[in-house]
Design a protein around this motif. Structure first.
Motif, PDB file in Angstrom:
ATOM      1  N   PRO A 173       0.810  -1.223   0.000  1.00 21.72           N
ATOM      2  CA  PRO A 173       0.000   0.000   0.000  1.00 21.72           C
ATOM      3  C   PRO A 173       0.839   1.267   0.000  1.00 21.72           C
ATOM      4  CG  PRO A 173      -0.769  -1.537   1.687  1.00 21.72           C
ATOM      5  CD  PRO A 173       0.525  -2.084   1.161  1.00 21.72           C
ATOM      6  N   PHE A 174       0.407   2.256  -0.783  1.00 18.60           N
ATOM      7  CA  PHE A 174       0.970   3.589  -0.666  1.00 18.60           C
ATOM      8  C   PHE A 174       0.490   4.168   0.663  1.00 18.60           C
ATOM      9  CE2 PHE A 174       1.336   4.700  -5.494  1.00 18.60           C
ATOM     10  CZ  PHE A 174       2.111   3.571  -5.683  1.00 18.60           C
ATOM     11  N   VAL A 175       1.237   5.111   1.220  1.00 22.93           N
ATOM     12  CA  VAL A 175       0.854   5.787   2.460  1.00 22.93           C
ATOM     13  C   VAL A 175       0.751   7.277   2.171  1.00 22.93           C
ATOM     14  CG1 VAL A 175       1.495   6.310   4.835  1.00 22.93           C
ATOM     15  CG2 VAL A 175       1.985   4.047   3.902  1.00 22.93           C
ATOM     16  N   LEU A 235      -7.954   2.733  -3.832  1.00 24.12           N
ATOM     17  CA  LEU A 235      -6.986   2.651  -4.928  1.00 24.12           C
ATOM     18  C   LEU A 235      -5.722   1.921  -4.478  1.00 24.12           C
ATOM     19  CD1 LEU A 235      -7.342   6.302  -6.275  1.00 24.12           C
ATOM     20  CD2 LEU A 235      -8.238   4.228  -7.350  1.00 24.12           C
ATOM     21  N   GLY A 236      -5.693   1.563  -3.191  1.00 22.22           N
ATOM     22  CA  GLY A 236      -4.531   0.891  -2.622  1.00 22.22           C
ATOM     23  C   GLY A 236      -3.668   1.834  -1.811  1.00 22.22           C
ATOM     24  N   VAL A 237      -4.335   2.783  -1.130  1.00 23.93           N
ATOM     25  CA  VAL A 237      -3.641   3.830  -0.401  1.00 23.93           C
ATOM     26  C   VAL A 237      -4.118   3.859   1.055  1.00 23.93           C
ATOM     27  CG1 VAL A 237      -3.157   6.316  -0.280  1.00 23.93           C
ATOM     28  CG2 VAL A 237      -3.503   5.220  -2.505  1.00 23.93           C
ATOM     29  N   ILE A 238      -3.177   3.850   1.988  1.00 27.04           N
ATOM     30  CA  ILE A 238      -3.502   4.090   3.395  1.00 27.04           C
ATOM     31  C   ILE A 238      -3.523   5.597   3.589  1.00 27.04           C
ATOM     32  CG2 ILE A 238      -2.751   3.780   5.781  1.00 27.04           C
ATOM     33  CD1 ILE A 238      -1.180   1.306   4.766  1.00 27.04           C
ATOM     34  N   VAL A 239      -4.684   6.148   3.934  1.00 29.32           N
ATOM     35  CA  VAL A 239      -4.842   7.593   4.075  1.00 29.32           C
ATOM     36  C   VAL A 239      -4.717   7.961   5.550  1.00 29.32           C
ATOM     37  CG1 VAL A 239      -6.331   9.581   3.671  1.00 29.32           C
ATOM     38  CG2 VAL A 239      -6.372   7.648   2.073  1.00 29.32           C
TER      39      VAL A 239
END
Length: 389
Positions: free
Chosen positions: A263-265, A301-305
């Motif tokens: 995951p993107f962060v 989208l595969g992002v840890i917000v």
């Protein structure tokens, strides 16, 4: 238009006064070592021109390809997390300030590859990591160097650090020039990530701030289209700090990149005044780093917000809040990685992923005032026993 300019002008003045970097450069080598100071080695890949005069190594003009350097920067023993203690007068006091201990150009990509391979090989197996740091808008070369050093020092990263520095002129009045420079730099960044992935590295991390996120996402999109989006399977977490990217553009880019295995962060804050200004310039379109209204759609989208709107700012524009949160987060994330949790989102490791995210991010929420974390829904919909272990 007159009202908009009335709002814009004082904010530009505020931004111009926000930094404390000295005029005329800040990198001058000192041979004095301070007890308790920590030295960090940085390899540099630049799409800037070499400076023709003065103490600076690189200026704010664009080069036609990648150039390289090798630096050692000392951080004082009394360093405050998130800050840069600027050297003044030069070369600086290593007991109290960041100072340069060595500065050298590296002539050619082959020589750079050799240095990178040697430093990766010197790390123990299982810990062979490279972090590529991409600076943001209004950063001259010296500030990019010191900011990269500060990030590495505060997070305790113990792998090989590579600063990717693009041709920012270091002026708040050169926004459009910087934006175009960041776009041009995507090719060089893609090349650097490819070089890093072939260095013997086991884990390749990317950290980008502000406008540097535009170059980063563009480079990742290009790599995906070219068929090597995971960079030989080495690409791990990509950290997007206060990204100066149009929200709609980011969504479109991520649809091409695809849901990343790791995951993107994303660190975002609704009170980021620098991104508010950027959005105003861009026709009042929200920037990703200040957008907190549709976190679930971004997350999926595969992002840890990580929404840090309620976290106290340490700078006048609330654009560097990540510096407050990042060290605590990375230390916990690093501990999870050392214990074998790779944060993979592949179907075969979702259970371990969710357990690791729960521990790392839960600890962050508990220790960082006001941080709100949104995970991708596909992680949250796992069976309870998979989450709780």
């Amino acid at each position: 238009m007159r009202f908009r300019f009335a709002l814009l002008f004082p904010l530009l003045l505020l931004a111009a006064c926000a930094g404390s970097r000295p005029d005329g450069g800040a990198l001058e080598v000192t041979t004095v070592a301070a007890p308790g100071a920590t030295e960090h080695e940085l390899l540099v890949a630049a799409t800037r021109e070499r400076a023709k005069t003065g103490p600076a190594m690189f200026n704010g003009e664009r080069s036609t390809g990648l150039d390289f350097a090798d630096l050692s920067i000392s951080v004082p023993p009394n360093h405050t997390t998130g800050d840069i203690e600027w050297p003044s007068p030069l070369p600086g006091d290593p007991t109290k300030q960041f100072v340069a201990r060595s500065l050298a150009y590296v002539d050619g990509a082959d020589a750079f590859r050799a240095r990178l391979r040697a430093r990766v090989a010197a790390l123990p197996k299982g810990r062979r990591a490279v972090a590529v740091i991409v600076h943001g808008f209004n950063n001259d070369f010296d500030e990019a160097v010191f900011r990269a050093t500060q990030i590495v020092h505060d997070t305790g990263f113990d792998g090989v650090t590579v600063l990717f520095t693009w041709a920012s002129r270091g002026s708040v009045f050169d926004y459009v020039y910087d934006r175009d420079s960041a776009t041009i730099a995507r090719d060089g960044l893609e090349d650097l990530l490819r070089i890093a992935s072939e260095s013997g590295v086991e884990d390749l991390f990317v950290f980008a701030h502000s406008m540097g996120n535009w170059a980063t996402i563009e480079a990742l999109r290009q790599a995906k289209i070219a068929g090597h989006g995971d960079f030989n399977g080495k690409l791990r977490t990509v950290v997007l700090a206060a990204p100066d990217i149009d929200v709609d553009v980011f969504k479109a880019e991520m649809r091409v990149i695809g849901r990343p295995k790791y995951p993107f962060v994303l660190f975002s804050s609704s009170d980021d005044q620098a991104l508010w200004l950027s959005g105003l310039i861009a026709g009042e379109k929200p920037r990703l780093g200040a957008y907190t209204e549709d976190k679930e759609a971004i997350a999926d989208l595969g992002v840890i917000v990580i929404d840090i709107s309620a976290t106290a700012a340490t700078d006048s524009l609330a654009h560097n809040k990540f510096a407050v949160v990042l060290p605590d987060f990375v230390s916990r994330l690093g501990e999870r990685l050392r214990r074998g949790d790779q944060l993979a989102t592949g179907r075969g490791s979702l259970s371990e992923t969710t357990r690791g995210l729960g521990d790392s991010l839960g600890s962050l929420v508990g220790n960082t005032a006001g941080a709100v974390i949104t995970l991708p829904a596909y992680l949250l919909t796992l069976p309870i026993r998979a989450v709780g272990g």
